[in-house]
Scaffold this motif. Structure first.
Motif, mmCIF file in Angstrom:
data_model
loop_
_atom_site.group_PDB
_atom_site.id
_atom_site.type_symbol
_atom_site.label_atom_id
_atom_site.label_comp_id
_atom_site.label_asym_id
_atom_site.label_seq_id
_atom_site.Cartn_x
_atom_site.Cartn_y
_atom_site.Cartn_z
ATOM 1 N N MET A 1 0.854 -1.191 0.000
ATOM 2 C CA MET A 1 0.000 0.000 0.000
ATOM 3 C C MET A 1 0.888 1.239 0.000
ATOM 4 S SD MET A 1 -2.892 1.156 2.790
ATOM 5 C CE MET A 1 -3.821 -0.366 2.529
ATOM 6 N N GLY A 2 0.599 2.185 -0.897
ATOM 7 C CA GLY A 2 1.399 3.389 -1.006
ATOM 8 C C GLY A 2 1.138 4.369 0.125
ATOM 9 N N GLN A 3 1.961 5.397 0.157
ATOM 10 C CA GLN A 3 1.821 6.408 1.202
ATOM 11 C C GLN A 3 0.570 7.240 0.979
ATOM 12 O OE1 GLN A 3 4.775 9.533 1.186
ATOM 13 N NE2 GLN A 3 4.541 9.883 3.404
ATOM 14 N N PRO A 4 -0.290 7.411 1.983
ATOM 15 C CA PRO A 4 -1.471 8.278 1.819
ATOM 16 C C PRO A 4 -1.036 9.729 1.620
ATOM 17 C CG PRO A 4 -1.626 6.935 3.811
ATOM 18 C CD PRO A 4 -0.213 6.822 3.333
ATOM 19 N N ASP A 5 -1.883 10.487 0.976
ATOM 20 C CA ASP A 5 -1.589 11.914 0.814
ATOM 21 C C ASP A 5 -1.895 12.683 2.089
ATOM 22 O OD1 ASP A 5 -0.787 12.055 -2.042
ATOM 23 O OD2 ASP A 5 -2.789 11.206 -2.318
ATOM 24 N N LEU A 6 -2.938 12.278 2.801
ATOM 25 C CA LEU A 6 -3.316 12.970 4.033
ATOM 26 C C LEU A 6 -3.716 11.959 5.097
ATOM 27 C CD1 LEU A 6 -4.099 15.564 5.644
ATOM 28 C CD2 LEU A 6 -6.376 15.364 4.622
ATOM 29 N N SER A 7 -3.169 12.155 6.293
ATOM 30 C CA SER A 7 -3.605 11.383 7.459
ATOM 31 C C SER A 7 -4.436 12.296 8.351
ATOM 32 C CB SER A 7 -2.404 10.861 8.251
ATOM 33 O OG SER A 7 -1.657 9.929 7.497
ATOM 34 N N ALA A 8 -5.650 11.887 8.651
ATOM 35 C CA ALA A 8 -6.529 12.647 9.533
ATOM 36 C C ALA A 8 -6.577 11.953 10.887
ATOM 37 C CB ALA A 8 -7.928 12.753 8.941
ATOM 38 N N VAL A 9 -6.080 12.628 11.926
ATOM 39 C CA VAL A 9 -6.035 12.072 13.273
ATOM 40 C C VAL A 9 -7.174 12.682 14.085
ATOM 41 C CG1 VAL A 9 -4.686 11.874 15.393
ATOM 42 C CG2 VAL A 9 -3.539 11.728 13.158
ATOM 43 N N VAL A 10 -8.129 11.859 14.499
ATOM 44 C CA VAL A 10 -9.270 12.293 15.298
ATOM 45 C C VAL A 10 -9.052 11.848 16.736
ATOM 46 C CG1 VAL A 10 -11.775 12.225 15.590
ATOM 47 C CG2 VAL A 10 -10.783 12.054 13.289
ATOM 48 N N VAL A 11 -9.044 12.798 17.659
ATOM 49 C CA VAL A 11 -8.854 12.478 19.082
ATOM 50 C C VAL A 11 -10.214 12.468 19.769
ATOM 51 C CG1 VAL A 11 -7.809 13.213 21.259
ATOM 52 C CG2 VAL A 11 -6.550 13.489 19.111
ATOM 53 N N THR A 12 -10.532 11.371 20.450
ATOM 54 C CA THR A 12 -11.841 11.252 21.079
ATOM 55 C C THR A 12 -11.715 10.807 22.526
ATOM 56 O OG1 THR A 12 -13.964 10.070 21.020
ATOM 57 C CG2 THR A 12 -12.068 8.904 20.153
ATOM 58 N N TRP A 13 -12.591 11.342 23.359
ATOM 59 C CA TRP A 13 -12.725 10.890 24.748
ATOM 60 C C TRP A 13 -14.199 10.939 25.113
ATOM 61 C CZ3 TRP A 13 -14.062 13.653 29.422
ATOM 62 C CH2 TRP A 13 -13.917 12.881 30.583
ATOM 63 N N ASN A 14 -14.818 9.773 25.224
ATOM 64 C CA ASN A 14 -16.223 9.656 25.621
ATOM 65 C C ASN A 14 -17.180 10.419 24.702
ATOM 66 O OD1 ASN A 14 -15.495 8.021 27.755
ATOM 67 N ND2 ASN A 14 -15.639 9.621 29.304
ATOM 68 N N ASP A 15 -16.870 10.462 23.429
ATOM 69 C CA ASP A 15 -17.778 11.118 22.476
ATOM 70 C C ASP A 15 -17.780 10.374 21.143
ATOM 71 O OD1 ASP A 15 -15.204 11.858 21.809
ATOM 72 O OD2 ASP A 15 -15.487 13.964 22.303
ATOM 73 N N ALA A 16 -17.957 9.050 21.220
ATOM 74 C CA ALA A 16 -17.877 8.204 20.035
ATOM 75 C C ALA A 16 -18.940 8.540 19.003
ATOM 76 C CB ALA A 16 -17.979 6.736 20.433
ATOM 77 N N SER A 17 -20.123 8.992 19.450
ATOM 78 C CA SER A 17 -21.174 9.312 18.480
ATOM 79 C C SER A 17 -20.755 10.452 17.563
ATOM 80 C CB SER A 17 -22.475 9.669 19.207
ATOM 81 O OG SER A 17 -22.282 10.786 20.060
ATOM 82 N N TYR A 18 -20.012 11.424 18.104
ATOM 83 C CA TYR A 18 -19.500 12.494 17.257
ATOM 84 C C TYR A 18 -18.425 11.991 16.302
ATOM 85 C CZ TYR A 18 -21.970 16.292 19.576
ATOM 86 O OH TYR A 18 -22.946 17.140 20.033
ATOM 87 N N VAL A 19 -17.626 11.027 16.742
ATOM 88 C CA VAL A 19 -16.575 10.478 15.887
ATOM 89 C C VAL A 19 -17.174 9.888 14.623
ATOM 90 C CG1 VAL A 19 -14.747 8.751 15.716
ATOM 91 C CG2 VAL A 19 -15.052 10.024 17.831
ATOM 92 N N ILE A 20 -18.260 9.158 14.788
ATOM 93 C CA ILE A 20 -18.903 8.545 13.625
ATOM 94 C C ILE A 20 -19.327 9.620 12.632
ATOM 95 C CG2 ILE A 20 -20.923 7.219 12.889
ATOM 96 C CD1 ILE A 20 -20.682 5.701 15.605
ATOM 97 N N GLY A 21 -19.806 10.760 13.137
ATOM 98 C CA GLY A 21 -20.225 11.842 12.256
ATOM 99 C C GLY A 21 -19.070 12.493 11.521
ATOM 100 N N VAL A 22 -17.980 12.808 12.230
ATOM 101 C CA VAL A 22 -16.861 13.478 11.561
ATOM 102 C C VAL A 22 -16.187 12.535 10.575
ATOM 103 C CG1 VAL A 22 -15.053 12.970 13.276
ATOM 104 C CG2 VAL A 22 -14.890 15.019 11.888
#
Length: 376
Positions: A1-22
């Motif tokens: 697998m090649g190198q991705p162009d962008l890595s998006a790091v999402v930090v979550t603490w007790n808000d998993a429902s928002y993670v699914i949305g973003v």
């Protein structure tokens, strides 16, 4: 697998429902890269030691998304660094979970990084509501001048007016900007970094559990000669203050003290402590009074309608909304017409308490009308 162009790091603490949305809004994004091909995206979710019921929800994320679970709550910066270490992209972003990307946002954030090697990081325009009426305020650069005005402005009326006027002047430039502009600080809720800049400057200082980690990183990046760019064409909705936070008052104070000590040395540590204690001493003996003429809207059961007829501004008009009558900080909405309806999406997320709205003449920055209400 090649190198991705962008890595998006999402930090979550007790808000998993928002993670699914973003994550859903990220997967809907399409962007091109320098050589004309379609860009590739890697998504990394860092679960910062959430409660088990939230951690289990992350199992519903689409296949291909990396989930990292920390052994304890590392704070926002520490958890983001864990994601940075795992990221493989040529560009790397850090994100709060309580947001939604609007179409074209990633492309707009990446394009200046493609075009100008002096740009080390970019940040978007943050909307407070789905209707895109209110814009979130810019982040403050915590200089010693800002510290003095923010602390003593709470107890000395003249300094308070000076502080608000200076803050509002810069906020209006930020809110009304149609083109990218350099900033002293980008909001850590969403930043896209050039990888080599992140490697040179380093990630967030994990000593900041919450708050000031973005201001600290920005100070280090600017000292290294990198430009930080606000890109208003990149739009996200930030459901501000919806993610849970642990001991925000204590964390904010500790982070503020750390910032001034780190960047101003021993003088900074002593100066911060002296200013904070003297200002607190004065505030305990002199409680500032709100300005006269505030129109009380009582305890409305639905979003208040602000009547602005009869005002005669010299320029355009701005509505500010804040939890305090000093309006430091405040969200802002540029407007016209004889009335303004607070968006329902904002109203439904407001926590119980007092809120204030203010109509400002953009030509003079003078207030024309102030309202208050209590959300119960």
């Amino acid at each position: 697998m090649g190198q991705p162009d962008l890595s998006a790091v999402v930090v979550t603490w007790n808000d998993a429902s928002y993670v699914i949305g973003v994550v859903s809004s990220l997967l809907e994004q399409q962007f091109g890269v320098e050589d004309g091909r379609r860009g590739t995206l890697e998504i990394i979710v860092v679960d910062n030691h959430s409660a088990e019921e939230h951690a289990r929800l992350l199992e519903w994320l689409p296949a291909g998304i990396t989930v990292i679970r920390t052994e304890k709550n590392l704070g926002y910066g520490g958890a983001a660094n864990r994601g940075f270490d795992a990221a493989r992209g040529r560009y790397v972003s850090v994100l709060n979970p309580d947001m939604r990307f609007l179409p074209g946002a990633l492309q707009a954030l990446l394009t200046p990084l493609f075009e100008d090697p002096n740009v080390g990081a970019t940040g978007p325009k943050f909307w407070w509501d789905d209707e895109r009426r209110f814009m979130m305020p810019p982040n403050d650069d915590p200089t010693f001048g800002f510290l003095l005005l923010s602390r003593f402005g709470q107890v000395i009326a003249a300094l308070g007016r000076l502080h608000k006027r200076r803050w509002l002047r810069e906020a209006v430039k930020y809110w009304s900007s149609a083109e990218p502009r350099s900033m002293s600080v980008l909001c850590g809720a969403c930043i896209v970094f050039r990888r080599e800049v992140l490697e040179q400057v380093g990630g967030f200082d994990p000593g900041y559990f919450l708050y000031y980690d973005d201001a600290d990183w920005a100070r280090r990046a600017r000292r290294a000669g990198h430009r930080l760019l606000y890109v208003p064409q990149a739009e996200v909705v930030h459901y501000y203050n919806q993610s849970p936070k642990a001991n925000p008052g204590r964390s904010a104070y500790a982070s503020e003290a750390r910032f001034y000590g780190k960047h101003y040395g021993g003088l900074g540590r002593v100066g911060f402590a002296v200013v904070d204690r003297v200002a607190a001493f004065c505030a305990a003996r002199r409680v500032p009074a709100p300005p006269p003429g505030i129109i009380s809207l009582g305890q409305p059961e639905k979003p208040p309608l602000l009547q602005i007829d009869g005002c005669q501004p010299q320029g355009g008009m701005l509505i500010e909304v804040s939890h305090h009558w000093t309006f430091l900080p405040a969200a802002g909405a540029l407007l016209d017409g004889d009335e303004f309806q607070v968006p329902r999406s904002i109203w439904e997320r407001l926590q119980p308490g007092w809120y204030y709205a203010r109509l400002v003449d953009l030509a003079t920055l003078e207030p024309l009308r102030i309202w208050s209400w209590q959300k119960v």
